[in-house]
Structures are given as structure tokens and as C-alpha cells.
Design a protein around this motif. Structure first.
Motif, mmCIF file in Angstrom:
data_model
loop_
_atom_site.group_PDB
_atom_site.id
_atom_site.type_symbol
_atom_site.label_atom_id
_atom_site.label_comp_id
_atom_site.label_asym_id
_atom_site.label_seq_id
_atom_site.Cartn_x
_atom_site.Cartn_y
_atom_site.Cartn_z
ATOM 1 N N ILE A 7 0.833 -1.209 0.000
ATOM 2 C CA ILE A 7 0.000 0.000 0.000
ATOM 3 C C ILE A 7 0.865 1.256 0.000
ATOM 4 O O ILE A 7 0.578 2.227 -0.715
ATOM 5 C CB ILE A 7 -0.972 -0.009 1.194
ATOM 6 N N ILE A 8 1.929 1.262 0.786
ATOM 7 C CA ILE A 8 2.826 2.426 0.804
ATOM 8 C C ILE A 8 3.441 2.630 -0.581
ATOM 9 O O ILE A 8 3.507 3.763 -1.079
ATOM 10 C CB ILE A 8 3.907 2.281 1.900
ATOM 11 N N PHE A 9 3.882 1.558 -1.204
ATOM 12 C CA PHE A 9 4.428 1.657 -2.565
ATOM 13 C C PHE A 9 3.370 2.172 -3.529
ATOM 14 O O PHE A 9 3.622 3.107 -4.300
ATOM 15 C CB PHE A 9 4.947 0.292 -3.030
ATOM 16 N N LEU A 10 2.192 1.572 -3.492
ATOM 17 C CA LEU A 10 1.130 1.945 -4.424
ATOM 18 C C LEU A 10 0.722 3.400 -4.267
ATOM 19 O O LEU A 10 0.584 4.127 -5.253
ATOM 20 C CB LEU A 10 -0.079 1.029 -4.225
ATOM 21 N N GLU A 11 0.534 3.861 -3.042
ATOM 22 C CA GLU A 11 0.092 5.234 -2.821
ATOM 23 C C GLU A 11 1.177 6.256 -3.145
ATOM 24 O O GLU A 11 0.864 7.340 -3.644
ATOM 25 C CB GLU A 11 -0.408 5.415 -1.387
ATOM 26 N N LEU A 32 -5.293 1.975 -7.622
ATOM 27 C CA LEU A 32 -5.710 2.784 -6.476
ATOM 28 C C LEU A 32 -7.219 2.704 -6.253
ATOM 29 O O LEU A 32 -7.685 2.714 -5.106
ATOM 30 C CB LEU A 32 -5.250 4.230 -6.660
ATOM 31 N N ALA A 33 -7.999 2.592 -7.320
ATOM 32 C CA ALA A 33 -9.450 2.410 -7.183
ATOM 33 C C ALA A 33 -9.744 1.082 -6.490
ATOM 34 O O ALA A 33 -10.619 1.005 -5.612
ATOM 35 C CB ALA A 33 -10.132 2.469 -8.550
ATOM 36 N N ILE A 34 -9.013 0.034 -6.853
ATOM 37 C CA ILE A 34 -9.193 -1.269 -6.205
ATOM 38 C C ILE A 34 -8.785 -1.186 -4.738
ATOM 39 O O ILE A 34 -9.472 -1.718 -3.857
ATOM 40 C CB ILE A 34 -8.398 -2.360 -6.950
ATOM 41 N N GLU A 35 -7.680 -0.498 -4.453
ATOM 42 C CA GLU A 35 -7.272 -0.314 -3.056
ATOM 43 C C GLU A 35 -8.369 0.378 -2.264
ATOM 44 O O GLU A 35 -8.694 -0.017 -1.137
ATOM 45 C CB GLU A 35 -5.983 0.503 -2.965
ATOM 46 N N MET A 36 -8.966 1.427 -2.842
ATOM 47 C CA MET A 36 -10.017 2.151 -2.144
ATOM 48 C C MET A 36 -11.258 1.278 -1.936
ATOM 49 O O MET A 36 -11.926 1.364 -0.906
ATOM 50 C CB MET A 36 -10.392 3.433 -2.900
ATOM 51 N N LEU A 37 -11.552 0.406 -2.898
ATOM 52 C CA LEU A 37 -12.677 -0.519 -2.745
ATOM 53 C C LEU A 37 -12.426 -1.484 -1.588
ATOM 54 O O LEU A 37 -13.308 -1.718 -0.758
ATOM 55 C CB LEU A 37 -12.925 -1.290 -4.042
ATOM 56 N N ILE A 50 -12.863 9.061 -3.544
ATOM 57 C CA ILE A 50 -11.549 8.972 -4.182
ATOM 58 C C ILE A 50 -11.455 7.721 -5.050
ATOM 59 O O ILE A 50 -10.825 7.735 -6.110
ATOM 60 C CB ILE A 50 -10.407 9.057 -3.132
ATOM 61 N N GLY A 51 -12.111 6.649 -4.646
ATOM 62 C CA GLY A 51 -12.137 5.440 -5.457
ATOM 63 C C GLY A 51 -12.894 5.637 -6.754
ATOM 64 O O GLY A 51 -12.456 5.190 -7.821
ATOM 65 N N ALA A 52 -14.033 6.334 -6.678
ATOM 66 C CA ALA A 52 -14.817 6.609 -7.894
ATOM 67 C C ALA A 52 -14.053 7.517 -8.841
ATOM 68 O O ALA A 52 -14.073 7.317 -10.063
ATOM 69 C CB ALA A 52 -16.163 7.237 -7.522
ATOM 70 N N VAL A 53 -13.348 8.500 -8.301
ATOM 71 C CA VAL A 53 -12.553 9.393 -9.143
ATOM 72 C C VAL A 53 -11.399 8.622 -9.782
ATOM 73 O O VAL A 53 -11.118 8.792 -10.980
ATOM 74 C CB VAL A 53 -12.048 10.615 -8.341
ATOM 75 N N CYS A 54 -10.747 7.749 -9.029
ATOM 76 C CA CYS A 54 -9.667 6.929 -9.599
ATOM 77 C C CYS A 54 -10.199 6.028 -10.700
ATOM 78 O O CYS A 54 -9.549 5.860 -11.742
ATOM 79 C CB CYS A 54 -8.996 6.098 -8.512
ATOM 80 N N PHE A 55 -11.361 5.444 -10.502
ATOM 81 C CA PHE A 55 -11.977 4.605 -11.533
ATOM 82 C C PHE A 55 -12.245 5.416 -12.799
ATOM 83 O O PHE A 55 -11.966 4.973 -13.913
ATOM 84 C CB PHE A 55 -13.272 3.979 -10.998
ATOM 85 N N THR A 56 -12.734 6.631 -12.633
ATOM 86 C CA THR A 56 -12.990 7.518 -13.762
ATOM 87 C C THR A 56 -11.691 7.871 -14.483
ATOM 88 O O THR A 56 -11.635 7.884 -15.716
ATOM 89 C CB THR A 56 -13.722 8.793 -13.297
ATOM 90 N N ILE A 57 -10.644 8.155 -13.737
ATOM 91 C CA ILE A 57 -9.343 8.449 -14.344
ATOM 92 C C ILE A 57 -8.831 7.237 -15.108
ATOM 93 O O ILE A 57 -8.273 7.374 -16.203
ATOM 94 C CB ILE A 57 -8.323 8.907 -13.270
ATOM 95 N N ALA A 58 -9.029 6.036 -14.545
ATOM 96 C CA ALA A 58 -8.587 4.816 -15.226
ATOM 97 C C ALA A 58 -9.296 4.657 -16.569
ATOM 98 O O ALA A 58 -8.687 4.231 -17.548
ATOM 99 C CB ALA A 58 -8.845 3.595 -14.336
ATOM 100 N N ILE A 59 -10.549 5.010 -16.629
ATOM 101 C CA ILE A 59 -11.297 4.917 -17.889
ATOM 102 C C ILE A 59 -10.840 6.000 -18.859
ATOM 103 O O ILE A 59 -10.638 5.741 -20.043
ATOM 104 C CB ILE A 59 -12.810 5.035 -17.622
ATOM 105 N N ARG A 60 -10.646 7.208 -18.361
ATOM 106 C CA ARG A 60 -10.311 8.360 -19.205
ATOM 107 C C ARG A 60 -8.865 8.338 -19.670
ATOM 108 O O ARG A 60 -8.549 8.764 -20.766
ATOM 109 C CB ARG A 60 -10.591 9.646 -18.424
#
Length: 150
Positions: free
Chosen positions: A71-75, A95-100, A125-135
């Protein structure tokens, strides 16, 4: 006007909106990256052992120390990569998966309100990360500069 698109109250702003759309996406990506860096800075200050004991072990997530390092590495790396727009889709999805996972295993039992440790923040923050992943990284990203993205 494209079918299904709403009519602007002030049509003169259409050009402004079109110009600012890529900048708005970039701003959101950068802000989320900075938020992750601020969030992980606390983990660096506390140390991996304390985070493992106070978060992961208490919530039954094992092996706690290994997950703490992941998690420290990922964040930290993911936050930097979101800011510069490098491997944007990968890190935003991770990061979206981490937030989930954080929502389901840590914050959900505490209710909605973030002030009480609830899932409000991680949901957003998870929903925003998911949106960024799509965009993706958008036009102002290292991904676009190198001409490749996931």
C-alpha cells in the motif's frame, strides 16, 4: 448540437468549455495524486510496523506488514505517476481497487461519515480513480508525450 446534449444557457461559453475540458481532467488527476501523497505521508511518518499493527492487523488483513509495504508503494509511486500522468490507467485502476478494499474491510462498518472513520472519502476517491482509469492521462500527461498508454 449533438443529439442528447443539453442546450447551454449561455451558448457563448461553449468554446470555453471545450478548451477547458482537457485542463479540468488534468487538474483532477493531479489533485488526486497529491491527495495520495499527502495520505501516504502519514504512513511514512508512523512507519510500516505501526501502520501494519494499527490498521491491517486490527482489521484482520494478513500478512499485515507485506500489505503495508504494498500500500505504501502503491500510494507513493501511484500518486507521483498520477501527477505526471505516467502509467495513468494502471495506477488509477490499482488505487481504485485499493479504495474498494479499504471501503469494504475498514470503513464500511463505521458508517458513511468520514469524520467517524466511515467510507465517504474512500468512496469518492475510489470513484474518481476509476474515472481516471477509464479516461486515461489525457493530453497533458507523460503517457501522451511518449505516445503509449495501457
Amino acid at each position: 448540437m449533438a443529439q442528447g446534449q443539453s442546450k447551454l444557457l449561455y451558448p457563448g461559453l461553449a468554446g470555453f468549455y471545450e478548451t477547458m475540458l482537457p485542463i479540468a481532467g488534468t487538474l483532477v488527476r493531479i489533485v488526486v495524486g497529491v491527495m495520495f501523497l499527502m495520505h501516504v505521508s502519514t504512513k511514512f511518518k508512523l512507519g510500516a510496523d505501526a501502520v501494519a499493527a494499527n490498521v491491517f492487523v486490527k482489521n484482520g488483513i494478513e500478512p499485515a506488514l507485506l500489505w503495508t509495504y504494498v500500500i505504501i508503494f502503491l500510494e507513493s509511486v501511484g500518486g507521483v505517476c498520477l501527477i505526471i500522468g505516467l502509467f495513468t490507467r494502471f495506477f488509477a485502476a490499482a488505487l481504485a481497487i485499493e479504495m474498494l478494499v479499504a471501503l469494504l474491510f475498514v470503513h464500511l462498518p463505521k458508517g458513511y461519515a468520514a469524520g467517524g472513520g466511515g467510507y465517504e472519502y474512500v468512496l469518492l476517491i475510489g470513484a474518481v480513480c476509476f474515472t481516471i482509469a477509464i479516461r486515461g492521462g489525457g493530453p497533458y500527461s507523460v503517457d501522451r508525450f511518449i505516445g503509449k498508454e495501457l
